[in-house]
Design a protein around this motif. Structure first.
Motif, PDB file in Angstrom:
ATOM      1  N   ALA A  92       7.696  29.151  17.819  1.00 39.41           N
ATOM      2  CA  ALA A  92       8.926  28.849  17.084  1.00 39.41           C
ATOM      3  C   ALA A  92      10.132  28.977  17.996  1.00 39.41           C
ATOM      4  O   ALA A  92      11.039  28.145  17.979  1.00 39.41           O
ATOM      5  N   VAL A 143       0.854  37.939  15.552  1.00 36.64           N
ATOM      6  CA  VAL A 143       2.225  37.697  15.085  1.00 36.64           C
ATOM      7  C   VAL A 143       3.045  37.022  16.173  1.00 36.64           C
ATOM      8  O   VAL A 143       3.896  36.179  15.889  1.00 36.64           O
ATOM      9  N   PRO A 186       2.759  32.561  17.011  1.00 40.08           N
ATOM     10  CA  PRO A 186       3.604  31.613  16.267  1.00 40.08           C
ATOM     11  C   PRO A 186       5.089  31.854  16.481  1.00 40.08           C
ATOM     12  O   PRO A 186       5.872  30.894  16.547  1.00 40.08           O
ATOM     13  N   LEU A 187       5.487  33.128  16.634  1.00 47.03           N
ATOM     14  CA  LEU A 187       6.906  33.400  16.869  1.00 47.03           C
ATOM     15  C   LEU A 187       7.342  32.808  18.208  1.00 47.03           C
ATOM     16  O   LEU A 187       8.430  32.240  18.315  1.00 47.03           O
TER      17      LEU A 187
END
Lengths: 182, 475
Positions: free
Chosen positions: A107, A100, A103-104
Motif C-alpha cells: 500500500a 501485516v 500488504p502495508l
C-alpha cells in the motif's frame, strides 16, 4: 533538507519501535515507544503537516509517553523482573508481523509520498472551520466520549467499600502482577 | 443546524440527558435509594425508544451529512434503547446482592446505548468510530464492574486490551481507505467507487484491516478469542446487553460500511467473509456443545449466531440486509429473554449458572419454564418463532445469491445447536428440583420476559409486517 529530515525521523521511529518490541526491561520499552512517537512527529514536517507534527509532540510525547513513564515509576517495580525469551513466541510474532507488513508495504509503495502529494495539506484555519461546521456533530460527541471516560475512570479507580476489600483481589495481585498492572 | 436536525437527534439527546440524570438521581438520594437511578434510566430509555420509532418516511441526512435519518437507524435506535431498558430492569435483582454502587452503572449503561445509536446512524467512518469508542469505553468499565471478582476484572482487562487492539485495526483501515479513496463519507465512498475502475493496493489493504476490525467487534472466528472470557467474567446483565445490543450495533455498522459504501469492492472480501461465516457458525456451535455453564453456553451460541448473520452480509443484497435486520431484532428479544430467565433463577448468588441450577425449575415455575422454552425454540429456529423466520430469510437471501454451501453449513449447525438449547428445556422440565427453589419474581422483570416471549411468537406468526418494514427501512 527535507529528505534528510525524513530519513532522520524514519530511523528514529524504526529504532524506537525495535527497542519497544525487544527490550526486556519495560522501562526501556517505554522509552523506545517515546522515541518512535518523536520520530513519527518528525516525519510529518517534510510532508507539510506541521500542525499534526506539533499535536503529535504535545499529545503523544507530552501526555501519553510521560504518563506511561509515570505509571511505570509509580507502580511496584515489577518491570525490573526480566522474563525469559520464548523462541516459539518470537517466531510467531515475526510471522504475524510479516503478514501485516506485506500488504502495508505494498500500500505504501503504491503512492510516492515525498514530493508528490495526493491531497492538498489543509491549513489550521481550514481544519478549525471544518471542525466547527461539517464535523461539528462528531466534535460535540467527543465531549460525551470524554464524559464516559471520566465516569469510567472514577468507577475503576474508586476504593472498594470496606466489606468488599476482597481477598480475591489481593490474591490476584500477588499471583499475577503483570496482568493486573498491564 | 435547524429544527429538523434537532428533532432527528432527539433520541440521542434524550439518552445523554438520561445518563446524566441517572447520576444526579443517585447523588440526590445519597446513594441510599438505588431505584431512583434505575427509574430515571428506564423512563428515559422508554421515551427515547418511542421517539426513535416515530420514523421519517424518506431518508434524510442530519447534521451536515453526518447522520442517516432513515428507517434502519430508527428501528435500531429503538432496539438499543429497548435492550438498555430491559437490562436496567433486570439489574437490581442481580446487582443489589453484590452491593454495587448503581448510579454510575445505570449512567454508563445509558451512555452505551448512546454510542450504539450513533454507530447505527453514522454516515461517515469518523463518526462511526467516535460512537464505537463511546460504547466500548462504557462497556470496558461495565464488564469489570464487579471489582471484587477476579473473573470480572480479568474480563474487563481482556476486553480493554483486545478492544483497543481491534479499534486500532479499524482506525488504520479507515485511514488507508481515506488515503485511497479520498473520503470518509459512506455516500461519497460509494460514489467514488462507482466512478473509478478498480481500486489500488492502498484501498484493498484498508478494506482488509477494516474487515479484521469488524470481525473482532462482532466476534467472528478466528477473531473471537476475547468474547467467551469477557462474556463469562462480565456481570450477567452486561453479558446479556453486550451479546444483543453491542453485537447489533457492530452489525449495523458492518451493513452500512461493507454492504452499502464498499459493496462495489465485494470481489475483494466476499470469499474472506464467507469463510469467516462458516468458521464462526461451526466453531461457535461445537464449543457451545461442551459447556457446563449456561452463561458460557449462551456466550458461545452468540458467536454462532454472529455466523448466521454474516451469511446475510455475504449475500450482499438489500433483501439480505433486511433479513439480517429482522434476525437482529428477533435475536435481541430471545437472547435478552434467555439471560433474563437464567438470572431470575440464579438470583442472589444462589446458582452458578450451570445446567444444574435450572433443574426442575420448569415444573416449579411453569410460566417461567414456558417462556424459557419459547426463547430456546426461537434460538434453535423452530416455527412459529421469530428465530425461525430470521434464519429462513437470511438463508433464502443467501441461496438467491448462489451461496448454497454456506446455507448447508448453516442448516447443519442449526441442527447441532438444537441439542444444547433443548438440553436447557429438558433440564428445566424433566429433572427433579433440588434444594431451595424459592425465587422472588418482581413484576417489571416478569413483564419484560412476558412481553419479549409474546413478541417472539407474534413476530413468528406475522413475520410479513416486520420484514416489509425492514425492506422499506434498509439503507
Amino acid at each position: 533538507m527535507n529528505e534528510y529530515l525524513f530519513i532522520m525521523g524514519m530511523v528514529a521511529a524504526l529504532f524506537g519501535g525495535v527497542v519497544a518490541a525487544i527490550a526486556r526491561n519495560l522501562f526501556h520499552a517505554a522509552l523506545g515507544l517515546a522515541l518512535t512517537l518523536a520520530g513519527t512527529a518528525v516525519l510529518f514536517i517534510p510532508l507539510g503537516g506541521e500542525l499534526i507534527s506539533v499535536i503529535q509532540i504535545l499529545v503523544y510525547l507530552g501526555a501519553v509517553a510521560i504518563s506511561i513513564l509515570f505509571i511505570l515509576m509509580l507502580s511496584p517495580p515489577f518491570y525490573l523482573k526480566r522474563g525469559q525469551r520464548n523462541v516459539l513466541k518470537l517466531i510467531v510474532s515475526v510471522i504475524i508481523t510479516g503478514i501485516v507488513a506485506v500488504p502495508l508495504m505494498s500500500a505504501a509503495m503504491s503512492v510516492n509520498a515525498v514530493g508528490e502529494r495526493a491531497y492538498s495539506v489543509p491549513t489550521v484555519q481550514q481544519i478549525g472551520r471544518v471542525l466547527l461546521t461539517d464535523f461539528v456533530f462528531p466534535f460535540e460527541i467527543m465531549s460525551v466520549l470524554l464524559t464516559v471516560a471520566i465516569i469510567g475512570a472514577i468507577v475503576i479507580a474508586r476504593d472498594l467499600p470496606e466489606d468488599k476489600q476482597a481477598p480475591q483481589a489481593q490474591a490476584v495481585e500477588t499471583k499475577r502482577p503483570e496482568e493486573v498492572h498491564a | 443546524m435547524d429544527s429538523g436536525d434537532f428533532m432527528g437527534v432527539l433520541p440521542e439527546l434524550i439518552v445523554v440527558v438520561t445518563a446524566l440524570l441517572a447520576i444526579l438521581a443517585d447523588v440526590a438520594s445519597k446513594g441510599r435509594n438505588p431505584s431512583a437511578a434505575q427509574g430515571v434510566t428506564v423512563l428515559g430509555l422508554a421515551v427515547a425508544a418511542a421517539v426513535a420509532l416515530i420514523s421519517p418516511s424518506e431518508q434524510t441526512m442530519l447534521m451536515a451529512g453526518q447522520l442517516f435519518n432513515d428507517g434502519f437507524s430508527a428501528w435500531f435506535r429503538a432496539l438499543f434503547a429497548v435492550a438498555g431498558l430491559a437490562t436496567a430492569i433486570f439489574s437490581p435483582l442481580y446487582l443489589t446482592h453484590r452491593k454495587i454502587r448503581l448510579g454510575e452503572y445505570y449512567s454508563l449503561l445509558a451512555m452505551c446505548v448512546f454510542g450504539m445509536m450513533v454507530m447505527s446512524a453514522a454516515a461517515n467512518l469518523l463518526l462511526f468510530f467516535v460512537g464505537l469508542e463511546t460504547m466500548s469505553i462504557a462497556l470496558y468499565v461495565l464488564v469489570s464492574f464487579r471489582r471484587d471478582d477476579a473473573a470480572s476484572v480479568e474480563g474487563g482487562l481482556k476486553y480493554l486490551v483486545l478492544g483497543a487492539f481491534s479499534s486500532a485495526f479499524l482506525l488504520y483501515g479507515m485511514a488507508l481507505i481515506y488515503g485511497g479513496i479520498g473520503s470518509l463519507d459512506y455516500v461519497a465512498i460509494g460514489e467514488a467507487l462507482r466512478q473509478s475502475d478498480g481500486i489500488g493496493p492502498m484501498t484493498v489493504t484498508g478494506i482488509g484491516l477494516l474487515l479484521v476490525g469488524f470481525a473482532f467487534k462482532v466476534s467472528a472466528v478466528p477473531f473471537h478469542f476475547w468474547s467467551p472470557d469477557v462474556y463469562e467474567g462480565a456481570p450477567t446483565t452486561i453479558t446479556a446487553f453486550m451479546s444483543t445490543g453491542a453485537k447489533a450495533a457492530a452489525f449495523v455498522g458492518l451493513i452500512r460500511v461493507f454492504g452499502v459504501a464498499l459493496i462495489l469492492t465485494s470481489e475483494h472480501w466476499t470469499t474472506a467473509l464467507s469463510v469467516m461465516a462458516a468458521l464462526t457458525m461451526t466453531v461457535g456451535n461445537f464449543v457451545a456443545l461442551r459447556q457446563t455453564s449456561v452463561k458460557r453456553m449462551l456466550a458461545y451460541s452468540s458467536i454462532a449466531h454472529a455466523g448466521y448473520l454474516l451469511v446475510g452480509i455475504v449475500a450482499g443484497t438489500p433483501q439480505a440486509f433486511a433479513a439480517a435486520g429482522f434476525y437482529l431484532i428477533g435475536y435481541a428479544l430471545m437472547n435478552l429473554g434467555a439471560f433474563g430467565v437464567l438470572m431470575l433463577i440464579n438470583q442472589r448468588g444462589k446458582g452458578d449458572y450451570s445446567f444444574e441450577s435450572l433443574r426442575g425449575m420448569g415444573t416449579v415455575y411453569p410460566v417461567l419454564g414456558l417462556m424459557m422454552s419459547v426463547f430456546m425454540f426461537s434460538l434453535i429456529g423452530i416455527p412459529p418463532t421469530a428465530g425461525f423466520f430470521g434464519k429462513l430469510y437470511v438463508f433464502s437471501a443467501a441461496i438467491e445469491q448462489g451461496h448454497l454451501w454456506l446455507v448447508i453449513i448453516g442448516l447443519l449447525n442449526s441442527a447441532v445447536a438444537a441439542y444444547y438449547y433443548l438440553k436447557v428445556v429438558s433440564t428445566m422440565f424433566m429433572a427433579k428440583p433440588e434444594g431451595d427453589v424459592a425465587i422472588s419474581q418482581p413484576f417489571a422483570y416478569k413483564a419484560v420476559l412476558a412481553i419479549s416471549s409474546l413478541l417472539i411468537i407474534v413476530i413468528g406468526l406475522f413475520p410479513d409486517q416486520l420484514v416489509t418494514a425492514m425492506l422499506r427501512a434498509v439503507p
